[in-house]
Design an enzyme around this catalytic site. Structure first.
Site, PDB file in Angstrom:
ATOM      1  N   ALA A  65      -5.678 -17.045   1.554  1.00  0.00           N
ATOM      2  CA  ALA A  65      -6.200 -16.930   3.113  1.00  0.00           C
ATOM      3  C   ALA A  65      -5.444 -17.624   3.718  1.00  0.00           C
ATOM      4  O   ALA A  65      -4.707 -18.164   3.734  1.00  0.00           O
ATOM      5  CB  ALA A  65      -7.566 -17.178   2.834  1.00  0.00           C
ATOM      6  N   GLY A 108      -6.192 -16.715  -2.332  1.00  0.00           N
ATOM      7  CA  GLY A 108      -6.402 -15.067  -2.214  1.00  0.00           C
ATOM      8  C   GLY A 108      -6.306 -14.513  -2.224  1.00  0.00           C
ATOM      9  O   GLY A 108      -6.429 -12.801  -2.433  1.00  0.00           O
ATOM     10  N   GLU A 111      -6.439 -13.848  -5.882  1.00  0.00           N
ATOM     11  CA  GLU A 111      -7.300 -14.069  -5.762  1.00  0.00           C
ATOM     12  C   GLU A 111      -8.015 -11.517  -5.371  1.00  0.00           C
ATOM     13  O   GLU A 111      -8.773 -11.370  -5.975  1.00  0.00           O
ATOM     14  CB  GLU A 111      -8.461 -14.465  -5.194  1.00  0.00           C
ATOM     15  CG  GLU A 111      -8.714 -15.799  -5.366  1.00  0.00           C
ATOM     16  CD  GLU A 111      -9.166 -16.716  -4.605  1.00  0.00           C
ATOM     17  OE1 GLU A 111      -9.043 -17.022  -3.710  1.00  0.00           O
ATOM     18  OE2 GLU A 111      -9.983 -17.496  -5.485  1.00  0.00           O
ATOM     19  N   GLU A 131      -4.496 -24.107  -4.211  1.00  0.00           N
ATOM     20  CA  GLU A 131      -5.968 -24.541  -3.155  1.00  0.00           C
ATOM     21  C   GLU A 131      -5.665 -25.900  -3.510  1.00  0.00           C
ATOM     22  O   GLU A 131      -6.291 -26.614  -2.482  1.00  0.00           O
ATOM     23  CB  GLU A 131      -7.241 -23.587  -3.482  1.00  0.00           C
ATOM     24  CG  GLU A 131      -7.220 -21.840  -2.758  1.00  0.00           C
ATOM     25  CD  GLU A 131      -7.048 -21.226  -3.999  1.00  0.00           C
ATOM     26  OE1 GLU A 131      -5.929 -21.562  -4.634  1.00  0.00           O
ATOM     27  OE2 GLU A 131      -7.076 -19.852  -3.925  1.00  0.00           O
TER      28      GLU A 131
HETATM   29  N1  CO8 Z   1      -1.674 -18.897   5.510  1.00  0.00           N
HETATM   30  C1  CO8 Z   1      -0.910 -18.633   6.889  1.00  0.00           C
HETATM   31  N2  CO8 Z   1      -0.383 -18.800   6.771  1.00  0.00           N
HETATM   32  C2  CO8 Z   1       1.079 -19.210   6.175  1.00  0.00           C
HETATM   33  C3  CO8 Z   1       0.552 -18.494   4.948  1.00  0.00           C
HETATM   34  C4  CO8 Z   1      -1.281 -19.134   4.374  1.00  0.00           C
HETATM   35  N3  CO8 Z   1      -1.911 -18.868   3.456  1.00  0.00           N
HETATM   36  N4  CO8 Z   1       1.860 -18.956   3.798  1.00  0.00           N
HETATM   37  C5  CO8 Z   1       2.815 -18.639   4.691  1.00  0.00           C
HETATM   38  N5  CO8 Z   1       2.489 -18.291   5.589  1.00  0.00           N
HETATM   39  C6  CO8 Z   1       3.646 -18.522   7.471  1.00  0.00           C
HETATM   40  C7  CO8 Z   1       3.722 -19.691   7.114  1.00  0.00           C
HETATM   41  O1  CO8 Z   1       2.886 -21.591   8.270  1.00  0.00           O
HETATM   42  C8  CO8 Z   1       4.976 -19.466   7.630  1.00  0.00           C
HETATM   43  O2  CO8 Z   1       4.904 -19.182   9.757  1.00  0.00           O
HETATM   44  P1  CO8 Z   1       5.956 -19.948  10.298  1.00  0.00           P
HETATM   45  O3  CO8 Z   1       7.163 -18.840  10.406  1.00  0.00           O
HETATM   46  O4  CO8 Z   1       5.335 -19.336  11.440  1.00  0.00           O
HETATM   47  O5  CO8 Z   1       5.375 -21.593  10.141  1.00  0.00           O
HETATM   48  C9  CO8 Z   1       5.805 -18.064   7.148  1.00  0.00           C
HETATM   49  O6  CO8 Z   1       4.521 -17.687   6.971  1.00  0.00           O
HETATM   50  C10 CO8 Z   1       6.412 -18.019   6.343  1.00  0.00           C
HETATM   51  O7  CO8 Z   1       6.283 -19.099   4.974  1.00  0.00           O
HETATM   52  P2  CO8 Z   1       7.279 -20.293   5.099  1.00  0.00           P
HETATM   53  O8  CO8 Z   1       7.726 -19.998   6.303  1.00  0.00           O
HETATM   54  O9  CO8 Z   1       6.833 -21.332   4.353  1.00  0.00           O
HETATM   55  O10 CO8 Z   1       8.090 -19.382   3.750  1.00  0.00           O
HETATM   56  P3  CO8 Z   1       8.487 -19.890   2.496  1.00  0.00           P
HETATM   57  O11 CO8 Z   1       9.695 -18.769   1.494  1.00  0.00           O
HETATM   58  O12 CO8 Z   1       9.567 -20.902   3.064  1.00  0.00           O
HETATM   59  O13 CO8 Z   1       7.492 -19.863   1.343  1.00  0.00           O
HETATM   60  C11 CO8 Z   1       5.420 -20.096   0.165  1.00  0.00           C
HETATM   61  C12 CO8 Z   1       6.364 -19.197   0.780  1.00  0.00           C
HETATM   62  C13 CO8 Z   1       5.736 -20.898  -0.708  1.00  0.00           C
HETATM   63  C14 CO8 Z   1       4.713 -19.312  -0.734  1.00  0.00           C
HETATM   64  C15 CO8 Z   1       5.049 -20.641   1.216  1.00  0.00           C
HETATM   65  O14 CO8 Z   1       4.708 -19.947   2.905  1.00  0.00           O
HETATM   66  C16 CO8 Z   1       3.110 -21.538   1.084  1.00  0.00           C
HETATM   67  O15 CO8 Z   1       3.199 -22.284   0.194  1.00  0.00           O
HETATM   68  N6  CO8 Z   1       2.259 -20.694   1.554  1.00  0.00           N
HETATM   69  C17 CO8 Z   1       0.797 -21.149   1.485  1.00  0.00           C
HETATM   70  C18 CO8 Z   1       0.635 -20.604  -0.344  1.00  0.00           C
HETATM   71  C19 CO8 Z   1      -1.146 -20.961  -0.313  1.00  0.00           C
HETATM   72  O16 CO8 Z   1      -1.291 -22.342  -0.137  1.00  0.00           O
HETATM   73  N7  CO8 Z   1      -1.761 -20.224  -0.236  1.00  0.00           N
HETATM   74  C20 CO8 Z   1      -3.537 -20.739  -0.659  1.00  0.00           C
HETATM   75  C21 CO8 Z   1      -4.237 -20.902   0.749  1.00  0.00           C
HETATM   76  S1  CO8 Z   1      -6.471 -21.630   0.159  1.00  0.00           S
HETATM   77  C22 CO8 Z   1      -6.769 -20.231  -0.003  1.00  0.00           C
HETATM   78  O17 CO8 Z   1      -6.111 -18.874  -0.045  1.00  0.00           O
HETATM   79  C23 CO8 Z   1      -7.629 -19.933  -0.053  1.00  0.00           C
HETATM   80  C24 CO8 Z   1      -8.334 -18.272  -0.478  1.00  0.00           C
HETATM   81  C25 CO8 Z   1     -10.436 -18.687  -0.289  1.00  0.00           C
HETATM   82  C26 CO8 Z   1     -10.870 -18.787   0.714  1.00  0.00           C
HETATM   83  C27 CO8 Z   1     -11.155 -17.779   1.709  1.00  0.00           C
HETATM   84  C28 CO8 Z   1     -11.783 -17.636   2.945  1.00  0.00           C
HETATM   85  C29 CO8 Z   1     -11.765 -16.485   4.250  1.00  0.00           C
END
Ligand code: CO8
Length: 257
Positions: A65, A108, A111, A131
């Site tokens: 998400a 998400g 999911e 999460e």
């Molecule tokens: N949300 C928003 N932006 C994101 C997300 C995300 N989940 N994941 C990546 N991005 C963005 C980054 O912020 C980045 O943007 P910017 O260049 O502007 O900084 C861009 O995508 C590229 O990401 P990275 O530079 O981090 O890329 P890497 O290759 O270094 O890393 C990863 C890849 C490991 C996947 C890393 O991006 C990461 O850890 N992402 C987050 C993963 C995460 O924690 N997901 C869980 C989110 S919470 C959730 O899903 C809850 C679901 C239930 C609730 C639903 C309610 C609507």
């Protein structure tokens, strides 16, 4: 119709949805959810569509998400807006959905893949429920669907540590139906969807419903539901045609496709 967060096309009787927010690794925001709800409702209403494939990019199916959108939320808004509940409409799609997963399927994203009827993964796929690392827990079914798919031990491991698992591990533990080489991912998912879309649609929808019941109910209730659906299919012309075609050693032509 043009979408900002999705690419949508139809290939014969298959609806193909590609999540398309590359700048955010396909993070699932409100707009994407609304667009996906609309697309799926359209596919459901379209008699020309027999199966759906949801995919992402090579690098990410979806990285979760949208954390930037969620970060300002307080408890009151989360409750009153029923944050995450909109995804129930996606899971409720009655036509078969295949997730074709390459790269990250996290939070998400994992999911959403689990809302689909089965997952075909590229060797590069990585699944996880990170999460806990953000101070929250899964909210789109991760604690429930993952536990049903892989059992308590693996689900606890993934949900409590937030670690990722690769495609091989995901296949071993039953989260993923097939693992294929990255360049074959879409081809394999579309071929499976086309195959499904060639069968009798009422039979396909009842098969989906019956297997779905196994996730939700006790054996005796599930057996009763299966028996009723099984009996009902004998009222269709496709049952007559399917069995006649077998006996006559020819290909069936299903009327309700
Ligand atoms: N949300 C928003 N932006 C994101 C997300 C995300 N989940 N994941 C990546 N991005 C963005 C980054 O912020 C980045 O943007 P910017 O260049 O502007 O900084 C861009 O995508 C590229 O990401 P990275 O530079 O981090 O890329 P890497 O290759 O270094 O890393 C990863 C890849 C490991 C996947 C890393 O991006 C990461 O850890 N992402 C987050 C993963 C995460 O924690 N997901 C869980 C989110 S919470 C959730 O899903 C809850 C679901 C239930 C609730 C639903 C309610 C609507």
């Amino acid at each position: 119709m043009a979408y900002e967060t999705l690419l949508v096309e139809t290939r014969a009787r298959v609806g193909l949805v590609t999540l398309n927010r590359p700048q955010a690794l396909n993070a699932l925001n409100r707009q994407l959810l609304e667009e996906l709800q609309g697309v799926l409702a359209g596919f459901e209403a379209d008699a020309g569509i027999g199966a759906i494939v949801i995919t992402g990019s090579e690098k990410a199916f979806a990285a979760g998400a949208d954390i930037k959108e969620m970060q300002p939320y307080g408890f009151a808004e989360a409750v009153t807006e029923d944050l995450a509940a909109g995804w129930d409409a996606v899971a409720a799609c009655r036509k078969p959905m295949i997730a074709a997963v390459s790269g990250f399927a996290l939070g998400g994203g994992c999911e959403l893949a689990m809302m689909c009827d089965f997952i075909i993964a590229s060797e590069t796929a990585k699944f996880g429920q990170p999460e806990i690392t953000l101070g929250i827990i899964p909210g789109m079914g991760g604690t429930q669907r993952l536990t049903r798919a892989v059992g308590k031990a693996k689900a606890m491991d993934l949900v409590l540590t937030g670690r990722m698992m690769d495609a091989a591990e995901a296949e071993r533990c039953g989260l993923v139906a097939r693992v294929v080489a990255p360049e074959r991912l879409l081809e394999e998912a579309l071929a499976a969807a086309e195959k499904i879309a060639g069968f009798s649609l009422p039979a396909v929808m009842m098969a989906k419903e019956a297997v779905g019941r196994a996730q939700e109910t006790v054996l005796s209730e599930g057996m009763r539901a299966e028996r009723r659906l099984f009996h009902a299919l004998f009222a269709t012309e496709d049952q007559k045609e399917g069995m006649a075609a077998f006996i006559e050693k020819r290909k069936p032509t299903f009327a309700n496709r």
